[in-house]
Design a protein around this motif. Structure first.
Motif, PDB file in Angstrom:
ATOM      1  N   ALA A   1     -16.809 -68.123  36.672  1.00 10.40           N
ATOM      2  CA  ALA A   1     -17.567 -69.347  36.935  1.00 10.40           C
ATOM      3  C   ALA A   1     -18.833 -69.379  36.079  1.00 10.40           C
ATOM      4  O   ALA A   1     -19.200 -70.425  35.521  1.00 10.40           O
ATOM      5  N   ALA A   2     -19.506 -68.231  35.957  1.00 15.35           N
ATOM      6  CA  ALA A   2     -20.705 -68.145  35.126  1.00 15.35           C
ATOM      7  C   ALA A   2     -20.381 -68.428  33.666  1.00 15.35           C
ATOM      8  O   ALA A   2     -21.116 -69.145  32.973  1.00 15.35           O
ATOM      9  N   ARG A   3     -19.260 -67.887  33.185  1.00 16.49           N
ATOM     10  CA  ARG A   3     -18.871 -68.120  31.790  1.00 16.49           C
ATOM     11  C   ARG A   3     -18.535 -69.593  31.561  1.00 16.49           C
ATOM     12  O   ARG A   3     -18.864 -70.164  30.507  1.00 16.49           O
ATOM     13  N   ALA A   4     -17.857 -70.217  32.540  1.00 15.62           N
ATOM     14  CA  ALA A   4     -17.532 -71.633  32.400  1.00 15.62           C
ATOM     15  C   ALA A   4     -18.810 -72.478  32.360  1.00 15.62           C
ATOM     16  O   ALA A   4     -18.919 -73.430  31.567  1.00 15.62           O
ATOM     17  N   LEU A   5     -19.790 -72.126  33.178  1.00 13.76           N
ATOM     18  CA  LEU A   5     -21.064 -72.843  33.170  1.00 13.76           C
ATOM     19  C   LEU A   5     -21.822 -72.608  31.871  1.00 13.76           C
ATOM     20  O   LEU A   5     -22.496 -73.512  31.358  1.00 13.76           O
ATOM     21  N   GLN A   6     -21.742 -71.385  31.319  1.00 19.52           N
ATOM     22  CA  GLN A   6     -22.364 -71.125  30.018  1.00 19.52           C
ATOM     23  C   GLN A   6     -21.719 -71.972  28.923  1.00 19.52           C
ATOM     24  O   GLN A   6     -22.401 -72.484  28.035  1.00 19.52           O
ATOM     25  N   GLY A   7     -20.392 -72.112  28.978  1.00 14.24           N
ATOM     26  CA  GLY A   7     -19.717 -72.964  28.006  1.00 14.24           C
ATOM     27  C   GLY A   7     -20.136 -74.417  28.139  1.00 14.24           C
ATOM     28  O   GLY A   7     -20.333 -75.113  27.130  1.00 14.24           O
ATOM     29  N   THR A   8     -20.296 -74.886  29.379  1.00 15.81           N
ATOM     30  CA  THR A   8     -20.758 -76.251  29.608  1.00 15.81           C
ATOM     31  C   THR A   8     -22.190 -76.429  29.108  1.00 15.81           C
ATOM     32  O   THR A   8     -22.530 -77.463  28.516  1.00 15.81           O
ATOM     33  N   ALA A   9     -23.034 -75.423  29.327  1.00 16.23           N
ATOM     34  CA  ALA A   9     -24.413 -75.473  28.827  1.00 16.23           C
ATOM     35  C   ALA A   9     -24.433 -75.563  27.310  1.00 16.23           C
ATOM     36  O   ALA A   9     -25.242 -76.295  26.723  1.00 16.23           O
ATOM     37  N   THR A  10     -23.553 -74.830  26.667  1.00 17.72           N
ATOM     38  CA  THR A  10     -23.440 -74.891  25.207  1.00 17.72           C
ATOM     39  C   THR A  10     -23.059 -76.292  24.755  1.00 17.72           C
ATOM     40  O   THR A  10     -23.628 -76.836  23.799  1.00 17.72           O
ATOM     41  N   ALA A  11     -22.072 -76.892  25.444  1.00 26.89           N
ATOM     42  CA  ALA A  11     -21.631 -78.242  25.095  1.00 26.89           C
ATOM     43  C   ALA A  11     -22.746 -79.264  25.271  1.00 26.89           C
ATOM     44  O   ALA A  11     -22.793 -80.276  24.567  1.00 26.89           O
ATOM     45  N   MET A  12     -23.663 -79.020  26.201  1.00 31.28           N
ATOM     46  CA  MET A  12     -24.773 -79.935  26.433  1.00 31.28           C
ATOM     47  C   MET A  12     -25.886 -79.742  25.413  1.00 31.28           C
ATOM     48  O   MET A  12     -26.398 -80.711  24.836  1.00 31.28           O
ATOM     49  N   ALA A  13     -26.277 -78.502  25.189  1.00 28.88           N
ATOM     50  CA  ALA A  13     -27.488 -78.228  24.417  1.00 28.88           C
ATOM     51  C   ALA A  13     -27.275 -78.227  22.911  1.00 28.88           C
ATOM     52  O   ALA A  13     -28.147 -78.679  22.163  1.00 28.88           O
ATOM     53  N   VAL A  14     -26.140 -77.713  22.434  1.00 28.13           N
ATOM     54  CA  VAL A  14     -25.956 -77.542  20.988  1.00 28.13           C
ATOM     55  C   VAL A  14     -25.929 -78.873  20.239  1.00 28.13           C
ATOM     56  O   VAL A  14     -26.686 -79.051  19.274  1.00 28.13           O
ATOM     57  N   PRO A  15     -25.069 -79.851  20.610  1.00 25.85           N
ATOM     58  CA  PRO A  15     -25.112 -81.118  19.864  1.00 25.85           C
ATOM     59  C   PRO A  15     -26.431 -81.866  20.051  1.00 25.85           C
ATOM     60  O   PRO A  15     -26.891 -82.552  19.125  1.00 25.85           O
ATOM     61  N   ALA A  16     -27.050 -81.736  21.229  1.00 26.26           N
ATOM     62  CA  ALA A  16     -28.343 -82.396  21.436  1.00 26.26           C
ATOM     63  C   ALA A  16     -29.399 -81.809  20.513  1.00 26.26           C
ATOM     64  O   ALA A  16     -30.184 -82.543  19.889  1.00 26.26           O
ATOM     65  N   ALA A  17     -29.432 -80.476  20.397  1.00 26.45           N
ATOM     66  CA  ALA A  17     -30.391 -79.824  19.510  1.00 26.45           C
ATOM     67  C   ALA A  17     -30.140 -80.195  18.056  1.00 26.45           C
ATOM     68  O   ALA A  17     -31.077 -80.473  17.293  1.00 26.45           O
TER      69      ALA A  17
ATOM     70  N   ALA B   1     -29.379 -70.655  34.635  1.00 26.71           N
ATOM     71  CA  ALA B   1     -28.742 -70.496  35.943  1.00 26.71           C
ATOM     72  C   ALA B   1     -27.409 -69.761  35.823  1.00 26.71           C
ATOM     73  O   ALA B   1     -27.101 -68.862  36.629  1.00 26.71           O
ATOM     74  N   ALA B   2     -26.615 -70.125  34.798  1.00 22.74           N
ATOM     75  CA  ALA B   2     -25.322 -69.471  34.600  1.00 22.74           C
ATOM     76  C   ALA B   2     -25.494 -68.003  34.247  1.00 22.74           C
ATOM     77  O   ALA B   2     -24.704 -67.149  34.680  1.00 22.74           O
ATOM     78  N   SER B   3     -26.523 -67.692  33.470  1.00 25.88           N
ATOM     79  CA  SER B   3     -26.775 -66.299  33.086  1.00 25.88           C
ATOM     80  C   SER B   3     -27.178 -65.464  34.294  1.00 25.88           C
ATOM     81  O   SER B   3     -26.777 -64.304  34.423  1.00 25.88           O
ATOM     82  N   LEU B   4     -27.985 -66.037  35.171  1.00 31.20           N
ATOM     83  CA  LEU B   4     -28.333 -65.334  36.412  1.00 31.20           C
ATOM     84  C   LEU B   4     -27.092 -65.091  37.268  1.00 31.20           C
ATOM     85  O   LEU B   4     -26.894 -64.001  37.812  1.00 31.20           O
ATOM     86  N   LEU B   5     -26.246 -66.108  37.380  1.00 30.55           N
ATOM     87  CA  LEU B   5     -25.006 -65.964  38.150  1.00 30.55           C
ATOM     88  C   LEU B   5     -24.128 -64.869  37.554  1.00 30.55           C
ATOM     89  O   LEU B   5     -23.587 -64.025  38.282  1.00 30.55           O
TER      90      LEU B   5
END
Length: 457
Positions: A92-108, A76-80
């Motif tokens: 805003a898109a970059r901030a959402l990409q950073g948040t996505a990174t914080a969610m996905a990277v440690p989980a992975a 979604a952030a990449s589309l934005l």
């Protein structure tokens, strides 16, 4: 494993592609030269600030669930970002990409560590993860310019969407949910003080703002007090006191901060002193960077043979010593004869260090704390990437001659690295009769080889 490695590649490549495309991205939305650093900062701030929180939430509420949520947010952030028409949409898109990174990277990463028993298999898996991260950074740096030139800066955002869609389709089929059973309570006071403190400290470093730095430190002190008294802490104090957690993450901070600082200084050296173009500078780093891709799988095997404490200490010492000759480079382009081999070997060693500190920082811990551990190691990486270049540039700026300043900063870089090696070596010294500080698992009170044997039985 392939799904999780693909996700790691996407996040790494996305970060480096956007760095290469900064001028075109800024011009495309009318963002001036002084605003360009915020394209990076808008990503880095939430990525560093929320990493530890989301790592713990992955343990509590489901690692696969948080991983998938991060991938959805990335798409979604990449589309934005790709459709951005003004600076506000882009940031805003970059901030959402950073948040996505914080969610996905440690989980992975925690899905990887909980899928493989501690020992040789986990070390090889983390080695592959390190290789993929290096491959993503290198591919982004080498191909980012071509992608943007042939298509548009918007392609740097849109390229994430089909890959994210494929990951979303495949993940539920191949990866099972993983979380702490029967525990869903979230420590709200701990989450607020920790996240607020991290965000304030990172912002203070980026903006060189002392007031925000003090606010951040006060919030982190409050977080420590809250966690000491909480019956169900977000981050148990005993966890932070563990030698493997403490010294492993200190090592990660030094590894990334010093290497990032060196790369930035060498970029200044190549372009301002030797007068090379940005494209040539990219090749000077990109070609040696291929060595880093090979280092990951090899590092996993080396760790299994010689132990994480030995490999981490020797690797970090080599990282520092390989920077030392760069502190004596002159104004003649013959310096490339020294620079390129030093970078080639240095990048190989650097990835070995990354795998080593990740193994140390996540070893000897029960599965229910793996999201927390990987969140902390990932946060350490993001913070170090943020502070490395500003610290080195500040040291270099104390000299009136640019080359002299670069030499001084590189000398400090080497000194900090070698002193840190001594601290890490003694900090991870064997305790309680074990061969390394990383072998004791609080959940099983046995070493990894015994745990593996029990699993096989």
């Amino acid at each position: 494993m392939l799904v999780l490695l693909a996700a790691a590649f996407v996040f790494a490549a996305d970060y480096s592609i956007l760095n290469v495309a900064l001028p075109e991205v800024g011009a495309g939305v009318g963002l001036g030269l002084t605003g360009l650093p915020w394209i990076v900062s808008a990503y880095t701030l939430p990525a560093a600030g929320f990493m530890l929180l989301f790592g713990r939430m992955a343990d509590l509420f489901g690692r696969r669930r948080l991983f998938l949520s991060g991938i959805v947010l990335l798409a979604a952030a990449s589309l934005l970002g790709g459709f951005a028409t003004n600076p506000e949409m882009l940031l805003a898109a970059r901030a959402l990409q950073g948040t996505a990174t914080a969610m996905a990277v440690p989980a992975a990463l925690s899905l990887i560590t909980t899928s493989f028993t501690e020992g040789g298999m986990r070390e090889r898996a983390l080695g592959l993860n390190g290789a993929i991260l290096s491959g993503g950074f290198t591919a982004g740096a080498l191909l980012g310019g071509s992608l943007v030139s042939l298509l548009s800066w918007r392609a740097a955002f849109f390229v994430n969407v089909p890959i994210a869609a494929a990951i979303l389709v495949v993940t539920p089929i191949l990866i099972k949910e993983s979380r702490i059973p029967d525990r869903v309570k979230l420590d709200i006071p701990g989450a607020v003080t920790m996240t607020g403190g991290l965000l304030a400290v990172v912002y203070a470093v980026m903006e060189k703002n002392i007031v925000w730095g003090i606010v951040g430190l006060l919030l982190l002190v409050a977080f420590w007090i809250v966690e000491s008294r909480s019956s169900a802490p977000l981050v148990p104090v005993r966890f932070l006191k563990r030698p493997t957690v403490k010294w492993g993450n200190y090592a990660g901070l030094v590894i990334f901060a010093m290497e990032t600082g060196m790369i930035f200084l060498m970029t200044l050296y190549l372009q301002n002193v030797l007068d090379f173009s940005p494209v040539t500078t990219g090749l000077a780093f990109g070609v040696p960077g291929l060595a880093a891709v090979a280092a990951g799988p090899i590092a996993g095997r080396i760790l299994g043979r010689y132990g994480s404490r030995n490999v981490l200490s020797i690797g970090l010492a080599l990282q520092g010593l390989l920077i030392l000759p760069l502190a004596f480079l002159g104004t003649d382009r013959i310096a490339l004869v020294v620079l390129i081999p030093a970078l080639f070997i240095g990048f190989f060693v650097h990835v070995t260090c990354i795998v080593s500190y990740t193994v140390v920082g996540t070893s000897g811990l029960p599965n229910e704390e793996q999201g927390l551990a990987t969140g902390l190691t990932s946060m350490t990486q993001q913070v170090a990437l943020t502070i490395g270049a500003p610290i080195m540039v500040s040291i270099a700026a104390t000299q009136s001659v640019e080359l002299t300043g670069i030499h001084l900063a590189l000398g400090v870089n080497v000194a900090v690295t070698l002193v840190s090696v001594v601290l890490i070596w003694f900090g991870l010294r064997p305790r309680g009769g074990g061969s390394e500080a990383t072998v004791v698992n609080p959940a099983t009170e046995q070493n990894p080889s015994q745990h593996l044997a029990a699993s096989v039985d």
